[in-house]
Design a protein around this motif. Sequence first.
Motif, PDB file in Angstrom:
ATOM      1  N   PRO A 203       0.840  -1.201   0.000  1.00 50.78           N
ATOM      2  CA  PRO A 203       0.000   0.000   0.000  1.00 50.78           C
ATOM      3  C   PRO A 203       0.877   1.253   0.000  1.00 50.78           C
ATOM      4  O   PRO A 203       1.874   1.325   0.717  1.00 50.78           O
ATOM      5  N   GLY A 204       0.475   2.232  -0.828  1.00 52.76           N
ATOM      6  CA  GLY A 204       1.330   3.406  -1.014  1.00 52.76           C
ATOM      7  C   GLY A 204       1.158   4.485   0.022  1.00 52.76           C
ATOM      8  O   GLY A 204       2.050   5.315   0.215  1.00 52.76           O
ATOM      9  N   GLY A 205       0.015   4.536   0.670  1.00 53.72           N
ATOM     10  CA  GLY A 205      -0.224   5.599   1.643  1.00 53.72           C
ATOM     11  C   GLY A 205      -1.388   5.227   2.522  1.00 53.72           C
ATOM     12  O   GLY A 205      -2.113   4.261   2.236  1.00 53.72           O
ATOM     13  N   PRO A 206      -1.590   5.932   3.610  1.00 50.95           N
ATOM     14  CA  PRO A 206      -2.700   5.598   4.513  1.00 50.95           C
ATOM     15  C   PRO A 206      -4.045   5.859   3.842  1.00 50.95           C
ATOM     16  O   PRO A 206      -4.147   6.686   2.920  1.00 50.95           O
ATOM     17  N   LEU A 207      -5.052   5.159   4.307  1.00 52.79           N
ATOM     18  CA  LEU A 207      -6.405   5.317   3.793  1.00 52.79           C
ATOM     19  C   LEU A 207      -7.307   5.653   4.974  1.00 52.79           C
ATOM     20  O   LEU A 207      -7.674   4.773   5.760  1.00 52.79           O
ATOM     21  N   VAL A 208      -7.600   6.916   5.120  1.00 49.86           N
ATOM     22  CA  VAL A 208      -8.420   7.367   6.249  1.00 49.86           C
ATOM     23  C   VAL A 208      -9.786   7.769   5.723  1.00 49.86           C
ATOM     24  O   VAL A 208      -9.889   8.666   4.885  1.00 49.86           O
ATOM     25  N   ASP A 209     -10.812   7.094   6.211  1.00 55.28           N
ATOM     26  CA  ASP A 209     -12.177   7.343   5.764  1.00 55.28           C
ATOM     27  C   ASP A 209     -12.940   8.043   6.886  1.00 55.28           C
ATOM     28  O   ASP A 209     -13.569   7.400   7.724  1.00 55.28           O
ATOM     29  N   THR A 210     -12.845   9.354   6.901  1.00 60.80           N
ATOM     30  CA  THR A 210     -13.529  10.107   7.960  1.00 60.80           C
ATOM     31  C   THR A 210     -14.955  10.461   7.561  1.00 60.80           C
ATOM     32  O   THR A 210     -15.685  11.056   8.348  1.00 60.80           O
ATOM     33  N   SER A 211     -15.351  10.086   6.331  1.00 60.48           N
ATOM     34  CA  SER A 211     -16.691  10.442   5.878  1.00 60.48           C
ATOM     35  C   SER A 211     -17.756   9.647   6.620  1.00 60.48           C
ATOM     36  O   SER A 211     -18.878  10.113   6.802  1.00 60.48           O
ATOM     37  N   ALA A 212     -17.398   8.402   7.002  1.00 63.66           N
ATOM     38  CA  ALA A 212     -18.373   7.559   7.676  1.00 63.66           C
ATOM     39  C   ALA A 212     -18.279   7.766   9.184  1.00 63.66           C
ATOM     40  O   ALA A 212     -17.434   7.182   9.852  1.00 63.66           O
ATOM     41  N   GLY A 213     -19.111   8.619   9.709  1.00 63.92           N
ATOM     42  CA  GLY A 213     -19.027   8.892  11.136  1.00 63.92           C
ATOM     43  C   GLY A 213     -19.689   7.836  11.994  1.00 63.92           C
ATOM     44  O   GLY A 213     -19.355   7.652  13.156  1.00 63.92           O
ATOM     45  N   GLY A 214     -20.647   7.120  11.405  1.00 65.74           N
ATOM     46  CA  GLY A 214     -21.439   6.180  12.181  1.00 65.74           C
ATOM     47  C   GLY A 214     -20.835   4.795  12.229  1.00 65.74           C
ATOM     48  O   GLY A 214     -19.673   4.600  11.876  1.00 65.74           O
ATOM     49  N   PRO A 215     -21.616   3.806  12.678  1.00 66.96           N
ATOM     50  CA  PRO A 215     -21.107   2.439  12.794  1.00 66.96           C
ATOM     51  C   PRO A 215     -20.727   1.862  11.434  1.00 66.96           C
ATOM     52  O   PRO A 215     -21.247   2.271  10.394  1.00 66.96           O
ATOM     53  N   ASP A 237      -9.157   4.197   9.829  1.00 61.86           N
ATOM     54  CA  ASP A 237      -8.792   5.412  10.563  1.00 61.86           C
ATOM     55  C   ASP A 237      -7.299   5.411  10.892  1.00 61.86           C
ATOM     56  O   ASP A 237      -6.869   6.067  11.837  1.00 61.86           O
ATOM     57  N   VAL A 238      -6.509   4.673  10.103  1.00 60.16           N
ATOM     58  CA  VAL A 238      -5.074   4.534  10.377  1.00 60.16           C
ATOM     59  C   VAL A 238      -4.311   5.649   9.647  1.00 60.16           C
ATOM     60  O   VAL A 238      -4.332   5.723   8.420  1.00 60.16           O
ATOM     61  N   VAL A 239      -3.656   6.506  10.415  1.00 59.58           N
ATOM     62  CA  VAL A 239      -2.944   7.635   9.806  1.00 59.58           C
ATOM     63  C   VAL A 239      -1.505   7.268   9.437  1.00 59.58           C
ATOM     64  O   VAL A 239      -0.841   8.000   8.703  1.00 59.58           O
ATOM     65  N   GLY A 240      -1.041   6.137   9.954  1.00 58.33           N
ATOM     66  CA  GLY A 240       0.313   5.695   9.623  1.00 58.33           C
ATOM     67  C   GLY A 240       0.559   4.322  10.204  1.00 58.33           C
ATOM     68  O   GLY A 240      -0.132   3.887  11.133  1.00 58.33           O
ATOM     69  N   TRP A 241       1.486   3.611   9.620  1.00 59.47           N
ATOM     70  CA  TRP A 241       1.860   2.294  10.148  1.00 59.47           C
ATOM     71  C   TRP A 241       3.294   1.999   9.728  1.00 59.47           C
ATOM     72  O   TRP A 241       3.816   2.587   8.768  1.00 59.47           O
TER      73      TRP A 241
END
Length: 387
Positions: A203-215, A237-241
């Motif tokens: 994977p080239g970069g983090p994938l943060v999906d903040t659009s889905a606020g709910g469950p 919600d992973v900003v880095g690893w």
Amino acid sequence: MPYFRSVGDVPRKRHLRTPGPEGGLLYEELMGEEGFSGGSSLLYHLWSPSAIVAAEPAADPRAPLAPNAPLLPRHLRTPSLPAGGDAVTGRHALLGNADLTIAWVAADRSSSLYRNALGDELVYVQAGAADLESVFGRLPAGPGDYVVVPRSTTHRWVVPEGGRVELLVVEARGHIRPPRRYLSPTGQFLEAAPYCERDLRGPGGPLVDTSAGGPADVLVRHRDGLSVHRHARSPFDVVGWAGCLYPWALSIHDFEPIVGSIHQPPHVHQTFQGEGFVVCSFVPRPYDFHEGAIKVPYHHANVDSDEVLFYSEGDFMSRAGSGIGKGSISLHPGGFVHGPQPGSVERAADQTRTEEVAVMIDTFRPLDLGPAARTVEDERYPWSWAT
Ligand SMILES: [Fe+2]
């Protein structure tokens, strides 16, 4: 995975309090194999990865597999399987034993979130394209790609709108890795290995999906079937690893074939090792160049394994006349001697190269057959050598 990657925002030292972008602290998760003794990665979440608000069992549509009885070689035609569904729930389980399940899917839609707690998955892309989206980021995959998805990776397969992707899937019960003999004591690919670090993609970069606020629901495959975990917020919600455990891809076209003046055993084509099986890649290459060489495989009895071949692309010289074609799967079980179709040794005598692309899976325990396999079986195949 034998080598280290760092993606996104990762603190300089591990296990220290780290401020997040929203004012609180990041939540550190160590995802590791073999307790704390195997490969691992540290992931930095915006929210607690443990925050689930509900769990319930989910129906598992898979029927039990049945023994290969009477014991026979089999030819399964994947192009005849029903197409459609997503890349997880649309799978047709064809073959399997206690160590793995081999499935096929022609997906025309994206999957929901999924993690397989039973073992690693090896996904071979036969046609089309899809993105593996996971807590580690996005990993695009196209024809000829193998994608290794580590056990319990939260992910989904995203198929482009109007697209379709055909996948051969090995669901292991353990881990899937490069063969140990390809690696140095410290894990670097050796010069004699048929592929190396530079052939692998992550994977080239983090994938943060903040659009889905709910469950967010995650389908979990585990020993007792399927369950759904409802996470309080999106697991993406992973900003880095950073670490050595993550999904990775290898194109079969980057696998370098090894050839000889006489026929080389499948051993030289090995690409992965699993627990109870191996995976080999047959790719375009010059034929054996001794003037008297038998250029197609001689008859052989692998008394300790069942042999599965998936015919991906090109010509299949040794199988001419058998009905085998693109998208076919052959099963040659232990207890049966298999070899080239009649006349193929003679036909190959003047050929200088093969354009075949095929994936072989050798299992060390006998394979059972799924109901879907029975529906696409060529019933003439077992007798095709006796013509
Ligand atoms: Fe074989």
